[in-house]
Design an enzyme around this catalytic site. Structure first.
Site, PDB file in Angstrom:
ATOM      1  N   SER A  13       1.575  -1.703  -7.219  1.00 35.91           N
ATOM      2  CA  SER A  13       1.236  -2.911  -8.010  1.00 35.91           C
ATOM      3  C   SER A  13       0.187  -3.768  -7.286  1.00 35.91           C
ATOM      4  O   SER A  13       0.500  -4.821  -6.730  1.00 35.91           O
ATOM      5  CB  SER A  13       2.494  -3.713  -8.368  1.00 35.91           C
ATOM      6  OG  SER A  13       3.434  -3.810  -7.341  1.00 35.91           O
ATOM      7  N   GLY A  73       2.473   4.301   1.488  1.00 36.05           N
ATOM      8  CA  GLY A  73       2.888   4.543   2.873  1.00 36.05           C
ATOM      9  C   GLY A  73       3.326   3.300   3.616  1.00 36.05           C
ATOM     10  O   GLY A  73       3.658   3.357   4.808  1.00 36.05           O
ATOM     11  N   SER A  74       3.348   2.160   2.930  1.00 40.37           N
ATOM     12  CA  SER A  74       3.743   0.913   3.627  1.00 40.37           C
ATOM     13  C   SER A  74       5.243   0.884   3.903  1.00 40.37           C
ATOM     14  O   SER A  74       5.701   0.179   4.803  1.00 40.37           O
ATOM     15  CB  SER A  74       3.324  -0.318   2.809  1.00 40.37           C
ATOM     16  OG  SER A  74       3.909  -0.284   1.521  1.00 40.37           O
ATOM     17  N   LYS A 107       7.696   1.143   1.016  1.00 38.89           N
ATOM     18  CA  LYS A 107       8.434   0.659  -0.159  1.00 38.89           C
ATOM     19  C   LYS A 107       9.616   1.569  -0.521  1.00 38.89           C
ATOM     20  O   LYS A 107      10.734   1.082  -0.679  1.00 38.89           O
ATOM     21  CB  LYS A 107       7.489   0.546  -1.377  1.00 38.89           C
ATOM     22  CG  LYS A 107       6.323  -0.396  -1.172  1.00 38.89           C
ATOM     23  CD  LYS A 107       5.427  -0.478  -2.394  1.00 38.89           C
ATOM     24  CE  LYS A 107       4.771   0.821  -2.781  1.00 38.89           C
ATOM     25  NZ  LYS A 107       3.835   1.398  -1.801  1.00 38.89           N
ATOM     26  N   SER A 108       9.358   2.870  -0.643  1.00 41.42           N
ATOM     27  CA  SER A 108      10.438   3.781  -1.073  1.00 41.42           C
ATOM     28  C   SER A 108      11.537   3.855  -0.014  1.00 41.42           C
ATOM     29  O   SER A 108      12.730   3.841  -0.343  1.00 41.42           O
ATOM     30  CB  SER A 108       9.905   5.200  -1.302  1.00 41.42           C
ATOM     31  OG  SER A 108       8.838   5.172  -2.196  1.00 41.42           O
ATOM     32  N   LEU A 161       0.819  -1.216   0.000  1.00 43.92           N
ATOM     33  CA  LEU A 161       0.000   0.000   0.000  1.00 43.92           C
ATOM     34  C   LEU A 161       0.856   1.271   0.000  1.00 43.92           C
ATOM     35  O   LEU A 161       2.038   1.217   0.384  1.00 43.92           O
ATOM     36  CB  LEU A 161      -0.870   0.017   1.270  1.00 43.92           C
ATOM     37  CG  LEU A 161      -1.967  -1.044   1.357  1.00 43.92           C
ATOM     38  CD1 LEU A 161      -2.517  -1.100   2.783  1.00 43.92           C
ATOM     39  CD2 LEU A 161      -3.083  -0.730   0.362  1.00 43.92           C
TER      40      LEU A 161
END
Ligand code: ADP
Length: 207
Positions: free
Chosen positions: A108, A37-38, A40-41, A35
């Site tokens: 994704s 804000g999970s 990832k970045s 999601l």
């Protein structure tokens, strides 16, 4: 005679394994899904830094960067999401074919989309990392203020609020950032990818 007048020259170009040898690494795609804000970045950036420290060359492909460049003509409808991922996977493949370890950070949101990426990249080169931080935590963080806008109806088709997120069926790594720090998250991914990206040269150097 070729029907579409396209004559690829792949077979005459310097091959991937030569480039991997030059760089002293095996290239793969590390595909982060989850999601907004999970994390990832944040994880992608920390992972790249750690890999670079160990002497590996990486490239991050990140949602907002790609959407402000190569994909700036795409929105968030189902067909645009598919085209977004198709282009990202094709670009990722170019990096992988150049021997570069590629980390992608895109929501994704469903198995179809992730499987499309996997089929373009190739099963053997694709490591799926599910950043499974729950919606409540992501919404509470609301890093970019997008959940608030989505709840107010100002953003349509927002994953987790007004568009679905389908969990990956069988991710290679799962990371819930409510219980893991960024460093622990990176270490968990490193355990899985180090054997895949290391060459004899790395092993002689002790990592
Ligand atoms: P995404 O790329 O999935 O939209 P971001 O990385 O932009 O998510 O935002 C995640 C937010 O969560 C950042 O503000 C980050 O500092 C915070 N965060 C807190 N704990 C963690 C963790 N363990 N791993 C990654 N991010 C974390």
């Amino acid at each position: 005679m070729n029907d579409n007048n396209i004559y690829p020259i792949f077979s005459r170009m310097q091959i991937r394994t030569d480039k991997e040898q030059l760089l002293g690494q095996h290239s793969i795609m590390i595909w982060l899904t989850g999601l907004s804000g999970s994390g990832k970045s944040t994880i992608a950036i920390a992972l790249e830094r750690e890999l670079f420290r160990l002497g590996f060359l990486c490239r991050i492909l990140d949602g907002d960067n790609i959407r402000s460049g190569i994909n700036n003509n795409l929105g968030f409808t189902e067909s645009d999401r598919i085209e977004n991922i198709r282009r990202i996977a094709e670009v990722g493949k170019l990096f992988i074919d150049s021997g570069i370890i590629t980390i992608s950070a895109f929501i994704s949101p469903n198995n179809n989309i992730r499987n499309l990426a996997r089929s373009i990249i190739g099963e053997n080169d694709f490591v799926e990392v599910f950043v499974s931080t729950p919606l409540e935590v992501c919404e509470d963080r609301d890093v970019k203020g997008l959940y608030k806008k989505a709840r107010l109806g100002e953003i349509k088709n927002f994953t987790g609020i007004s568009a679905p997120f389908e969990k990956p069926e069988n991710p290679d790594v799962e990371i819930d950032t409510t219980s893991l720090t960024v460093e622990e998250s990176v270490n968990k991914i490193m355990e899985v990818i180090l054997p895949l990206i290391s060459t004899k040269k790395n092993q002689e150097w002790g990592f």
